[in-house]
Write a protein that holds these residues in place. Structure first.
Motif, PDB file in Angstrom:
ATOM      1  N   ARG A  98       0.791  -1.238   0.034  1.00  0.00           N
ATOM      2  CA  ARG A  98       0.125   0.128  -0.079  1.00  0.00           C
ATOM      3  C   ARG A  98       0.785   1.215   0.029  1.00  0.00           C
ATOM      4  NH1 ARG A  98      -5.114   0.247   1.472  1.00  0.00           N
ATOM      5  NH2 ARG A  98      -4.680   1.944   2.963  1.00  0.00           N
ATOM      6  N   LEU A  99       1.983   1.036   0.712  1.00  0.00           N
ATOM      7  CA  LEU A  99       2.905   2.333   0.886  1.00  0.00           C
ATOM      8  C   LEU A  99       4.089   2.124   0.555  1.00  0.00           C
ATOM      9  CD1 LEU A  99       1.246   3.596   4.399  1.00  0.00           C
ATOM     10  CD2 LEU A  99       0.787   4.541   2.048  1.00  0.00           C
ATOM     11  N   GLY A 100       5.197   3.168   0.244  1.00  0.00           N
ATOM     12  CA  GLY A 100       6.566   3.049   0.263  1.00  0.00           C
ATOM     13  C   GLY A 100       6.776   3.225   1.575  1.00  0.00           C
ATOM     14  N   PRO A 101       8.471   2.878   1.794  1.00  0.00           N
ATOM     15  CA  PRO A 101       9.259   2.587   0.635  1.00  0.00           C
ATOM     16  C   PRO A 101       8.968   1.085   0.390  1.00  0.00           C
ATOM     17  CG  PRO A 101      10.395   2.868   2.531  1.00  0.00           C
ATOM     18  CD  PRO A 101       9.163   3.387   2.830  1.00  0.00           C
ATOM     19  N   VAL A 102       9.456   0.454  -0.611  1.00  0.00           N
ATOM     20  CA  VAL A 102       9.114  -0.868  -1.311  1.00  0.00           C
ATOM     21  C   VAL A 102      10.339  -1.276  -0.775  1.00  0.00           C
ATOM     22  CG1 VAL A 102       8.586  -2.488  -2.942  1.00  0.00           C
ATOM     23  CG2 VAL A 102       7.751  -0.029  -3.091  1.00  0.00           C
ATOM     24  N   PRO A 103      10.270  -2.669   0.234  1.00  0.00           N
ATOM     25  CA  PRO A 103      11.435  -3.359   0.493  1.00  0.00           C
ATOM     26  C   PRO A 103      11.946  -4.184  -0.530  1.00  0.00           C
ATOM     27  CG  PRO A 103       9.429  -4.180   1.474  1.00  0.00           C
ATOM     28  CD  PRO A 103       9.236  -2.888   0.971  1.00  0.00           C
ATOM     29  N   PRO A 104      13.446  -4.449  -0.566  1.00  0.00           N
ATOM     30  CA  PRO A 104      13.951  -4.780  -1.862  1.00  0.00           C
ATOM     31  C   PRO A 104      13.337  -6.251  -2.018  1.00  0.00           C
ATOM     32  CG  PRO A 104      15.768  -3.997  -0.358  1.00  0.00           C
ATOM     33  CD  PRO A 104      14.172  -3.741   0.617  1.00  0.00           C
ATOM     34  N   VAL A 106       7.349  -2.441  -8.803  1.00  0.00           N
ATOM     35  CA  VAL A 106       8.688  -1.344  -9.076  1.00  0.00           C
ATOM     36  C   VAL A 106       8.399  -0.367  -8.172  1.00  0.00           C
ATOM     37  CG1 VAL A 106       9.349  -2.268 -11.357  1.00  0.00           C
ATOM     38  CG2 VAL A 106       7.879  -0.230 -11.013  1.00  0.00           C
ATOM     39  N   GLU A 107       9.365   0.635  -8.141  1.00  0.00           N
ATOM     40  CA  GLU A 107       9.111   1.986  -7.487  1.00  0.00           C
ATOM     41  C   GLU A 107       8.917   2.994  -8.485  1.00  0.00           C
ATOM     42  OE1 GLU A 107      12.203   2.142  -3.544  1.00  0.00           O
ATOM     43  OE2 GLU A 107      12.952   2.352  -5.699  1.00  0.00           O
ATOM     44  N   GLU A 108       7.999   4.115  -8.250  1.00  0.00           N
ATOM     45  CA  GLU A 108       7.699   4.882  -8.965  1.00  0.00           C
ATOM     46  C   GLU A 108       8.825   5.656  -9.541  1.00  0.00           C
ATOM     47  OE1 GLU A 108       5.944   8.557  -7.384  1.00  0.00           O
ATOM     48  OE2 GLU A 108       6.402   7.903  -5.403  1.00  0.00           O
ATOM     49  N   PRO A 109       8.992   6.499 -10.818  1.00  0.00           N
ATOM     50  CA  PRO A 109       9.887   6.795 -11.262  1.00  0.00           C
ATOM     51  C   PRO A 109      10.623   8.210 -10.168  1.00  0.00           C
ATOM     52  CG  PRO A 109       8.332   6.875 -13.034  1.00  0.00           C
ATOM     53  CD  PRO A 109       7.568   6.587 -11.525  1.00  0.00           C
ATOM     54  N   ASP A 110      11.796   8.177 -10.397  1.00  0.00           N
ATOM     55  CA  ASP A 110      12.704   9.132  -9.240  1.00  0.00           C
ATOM     56  C   ASP A 110      13.331  10.086 -10.153  1.00  0.00           C
ATOM     57  OD1 ASP A 110      13.822  10.432  -7.511  1.00  0.00           O
ATOM     58  OD2 ASP A 110      15.210   8.700  -6.702  1.00  0.00           O
ATOM     59  N   HIS A 111      12.981  11.308 -10.192  1.00  0.00           N
ATOM     60  CA  HIS A 111      13.487  12.430 -11.097  1.00  0.00           C
ATOM     61  C   HIS A 111      14.425  13.179 -10.428  1.00  0.00           C
ATOM     62  CE1 HIS A 111      10.450  11.270 -13.912  1.00  0.00           C
ATOM     63  NE2 HIS A 111       9.459  11.456 -13.331  1.00  0.00           N
ATOM     64  N   ARG A 112      14.999  12.742  -9.079  1.00  0.00           N
ATOM     65  CA  ARG A 112      15.903  13.708  -8.818  1.00  0.00           C
ATOM     66  C   ARG A 112      17.340  13.477  -9.258  1.00  0.00           C
ATOM     67  NH1 ARG A 112      16.225  11.396  -2.933  1.00  0.00           N
ATOM     68  NH2 ARG A 112      15.803   9.423  -3.916  1.00  0.00           N
ATOM     69  N   SER A 113      18.182  14.510  -9.269  1.00  0.00           N
ATOM     70  CA  SER A 113      19.411  14.610  -9.697  1.00  0.00           C
ATOM     71  C   SER A 113      20.423  13.730  -8.981  1.00  0.00           C
ATOM     72  CB  SER A 113      19.910  16.126  -9.937  1.00  0.00           C
ATOM     73  OG  SER A 113      20.214  16.779  -8.719  1.00  0.00           O
ATOM     74  N   LEU A 114      21.588  13.469  -9.554  1.00  0.00           N
ATOM     75  CA  LEU A 114      22.523  12.872  -8.468  1.00  0.00           C
ATOM     76  C   LEU A 114      22.916  13.727  -7.326  1.00  0.00           C
ATOM     77  CD1 LEU A 114      24.730  10.757  -8.198  1.00  0.00           C
ATOM     78  CD2 LEU A 114      26.399  12.144  -9.273  1.00  0.00           C
ATOM     79  N   LEU A 115      22.807  15.153  -7.477  1.00  0.00           N
ATOM     80  CA  LEU A 115      23.369  16.056  -6.079  1.00  0.00           C
ATOM     81  C   LEU A 115      22.208  15.835  -5.265  1.00  0.00           C
ATOM     82  CD1 LEU A 115      25.332  17.913  -4.974  1.00  0.00           C
ATOM     83  CD2 LEU A 115      23.817  19.709  -6.460  1.00  0.00           C
ATOM     84  N   ALA A 116      20.956  15.993  -5.791  1.00  0.00           N
ATOM     85  CA  ALA A 116      19.871  15.708  -4.867  1.00  0.00           C
ATOM     86  C   ALA A 116      20.149  14.372  -4.209  1.00  0.00           C
ATOM     87  CB  ALA A 116      18.616  15.986  -5.582  1.00  0.00           C
ATOM     88  N   HIS A 117      20.239  13.389  -5.046  1.00  0.00           N
ATOM     89  CA  HIS A 117      20.402  12.275  -4.163  1.00  0.00           C
ATOM     90  C   HIS A 117      21.214  12.072  -3.097  1.00  0.00           C
ATOM     91  CE1 HIS A 117      17.933   8.855  -6.425  1.00  0.00           C
ATOM     92  NE2 HIS A 117      17.950   9.604  -7.493  1.00  0.00           N
ATOM     93  N   LEU A 118      22.539  12.761  -3.431  1.00  0.00           N
ATOM     94  CA  LEU A 118      23.633  12.868  -2.234  1.00  0.00           C
ATOM     95  C   LEU A 118      23.343  13.617  -1.134  1.00  0.00           C
ATOM     96  CD1 LEU A 118      26.862  12.575  -4.726  1.00  0.00           C
ATOM     97  CD2 LEU A 118      25.756  10.776  -3.627  1.00  0.00           C
ATOM     98  N   THR A 119      22.948  14.768  -1.351  1.00  0.00           N
ATOM     99  CA  THR A 119      22.697  15.902  -0.350  1.00  0.00           C
ATOM    100  C   THR A 119      21.470  16.131  -0.041  1.00  0.00           C
ATOM    101  OG1 THR A 119      22.615  17.552  -2.300  1.00  0.00           O
ATOM    102  CG2 THR A 119      24.885  17.071  -1.570  1.00  0.00           C
ATOM    103  N   GLY A 120      20.448  15.783  -0.574  1.00  0.00           N
ATOM    104  CA  GLY A 120      18.879  16.091  -0.375  1.00  0.00           C
ATOM    105  C   GLY A 120      18.509  15.258   0.682  1.00  0.00           C
ATOM    106  N   PRO A 121      17.132  15.569   1.221  1.00  0.00           N
ATOM    107  CA  PRO A 121      16.696  14.539   2.055  1.00  0.00           C
ATOM    108  C   PRO A 121      16.043  13.456   1.373  1.00  0.00           C
ATOM    109  CG  PRO A 121      15.047  16.394   1.403  1.00  0.00           C
ATOM    110  CD  PRO A 121      16.429  17.000   0.809  1.00  0.00           C
ATOM    111  N   GLU A 122      16.061  12.288   2.225  1.00  0.00           N
ATOM    112  CA  GLU A 122      15.651  11.050   1.603  1.00  0.00           C
ATOM    113  C   GLU A 122      14.084  11.263   0.982  1.00  0.00           C
ATOM    114  OE1 GLU A 122      15.548   6.314   2.878  1.00  0.00           O
ATOM    115  OE2 GLU A 122      16.081   8.034   4.210  1.00  0.00           O
ATOM    116  N   GLN A 123      13.774  10.684  -0.110  1.00  0.00           N
ATOM    117  CA  GLN A 123      12.479  10.621  -0.687  1.00  0.00           C
ATOM    118  C   GLN A 123      11.985   9.264  -0.604  1.00  0.00           C
ATOM    119  OE1 GLN A 123      12.302  12.344  -4.616  1.00  0.00           O
ATOM    120  NE2 GLN A 123       9.961  11.743  -4.877  1.00  0.00           N
ATOM    121  N   VAL A 124      10.842   9.125  -0.036  1.00  0.00           N
ATOM    122  CA  VAL A 124       9.900   8.021  -0.062  1.00  0.00           C
ATOM    123  C   VAL A 124       9.282   7.743  -1.512  1.00  0.00           C
ATOM    124  CG1 VAL A 124       8.330   6.485   0.950  1.00  0.00           C
ATOM    125  CG2 VAL A 124       9.818   8.064   2.521  1.00  0.00           C
ATOM    126  N   LEU A 125       9.780   6.719  -1.981  1.00  0.00           N
ATOM    127  CA  LEU A 125       9.293   6.484  -3.403  1.00  0.00           C
ATOM    128  C   LEU A 125       7.969   5.432  -3.230  1.00  0.00           C
ATOM    129  CD1 LEU A 125      12.373   6.044  -5.695  1.00  0.00           C
ATOM    130  CD2 LEU A 125      10.934   7.947  -5.617  1.00  0.00           C
TER     131      LEU A 125
END
Length: 221
Positions: A57-63, A135-154
């Motif tokens: 029902r909700l994310g994050p999706v476990p591996p 699968v997980e929904e598309p993630d449109h964050r940049s590499l910089l956002a992945h490294l420095t931004g807050p964690e996003q729940v897909l």
């Protein structure tokens, strides 16, 4: 002849050393991420052949649930998202992602219904029971956002195995090759950056020391 300075400037040397250590630390962190990603990829490869599971029902999706077979009932389609994608036959197109209502309350569900030839194509599918892979929904964050931004729940998304819409082709099934694993390359880059930074600093000090000695020799003569 390379002449190193007798006395190294304290503050610049300290700053360069800290920067180099930080880069080395980032490289070690990327190596750890590389080993973790390899373990996840091995798990996803084994998930493809496992029995179906209930759609989360909700994310994050476990591996443990990614790439597993599943199904859901879409009561009605509340809206559509269109993005670039690939069909099962290898052709490129635009994937139609349905925002489904699954009950009176709750987050609903995302369903990648199929691949259209045009981004403005309006799917005819209005809902129903549909099966596919998680699968997980598309993630449109940049590499910089992945490294420095807050964690996003897909959110979880179901990729339909066959398209229920006659206008759309079946989507390409989830593939291990679609999982990025660039951490080893990033680690090498950080180690190189650290080595280059130290080398440039040492060469700058050597050049400055050589200039000083030449000036002293000219003054003595």
């Amino acid at each position: 002849m390379v002449v190193l300075p007798r006395r190294w400037p304290l503050l610049p040397t300290l700053l360069v050393a800290l920067a180099a250590l930080a880069m080395v630390g980032l490289g070690i962190w990327q190596l750890q991420r590389h080993h973790e990603k390899r373990a996840v990829i091995a798990l996803l490869r084994s998930n493809i052949g496992k029995p179906p599971v209930a759609f989360p029902r909700l994310g994050p999706v476990p591996p443990e649930m990614l790439f597993r077979s599943s199904s859901l009932h879409c009561l009605r389609v509340e809206g559509w998202t269109v993005e670039a994608g690939k069909a099962a036959d290898g052709s490129s197109g635009f994937r139609s992602i349905a925002h489904c209502s699954t009950g009176a309350e709750g987050p609903g569900a995302l369903v990648q219904v199929g691949i259209g030839a045009r981004p403005d194509l309006r799917p005819q599918w209005t809902g129903g029971t549909i099966s596919g892979h998680i699968v997980e929904e598309p993630d449109h964050r940049s590499l910089l956002a992945h490294l420095t931004g807050p964690e996003q729940v897909l959110r979880p998304m179901l990729v339909a195995s066959t398209s229920p819409d006659p206008q759309l082709k079946a989507s390409a099934p989830p593939s291990i090759e679609s999982i990025p694993d660039n951490h080893f390359g990033y680690a090498i880059q950080w180690f190189l950056f650290a080595g280059i930074a130290v080398l440039i600093y040492v060469l700058a000090l050597v050049r400055r020391e050589g200039t000083r000695r030449e000036g002293r020799s000219a003054g003595d003569s």
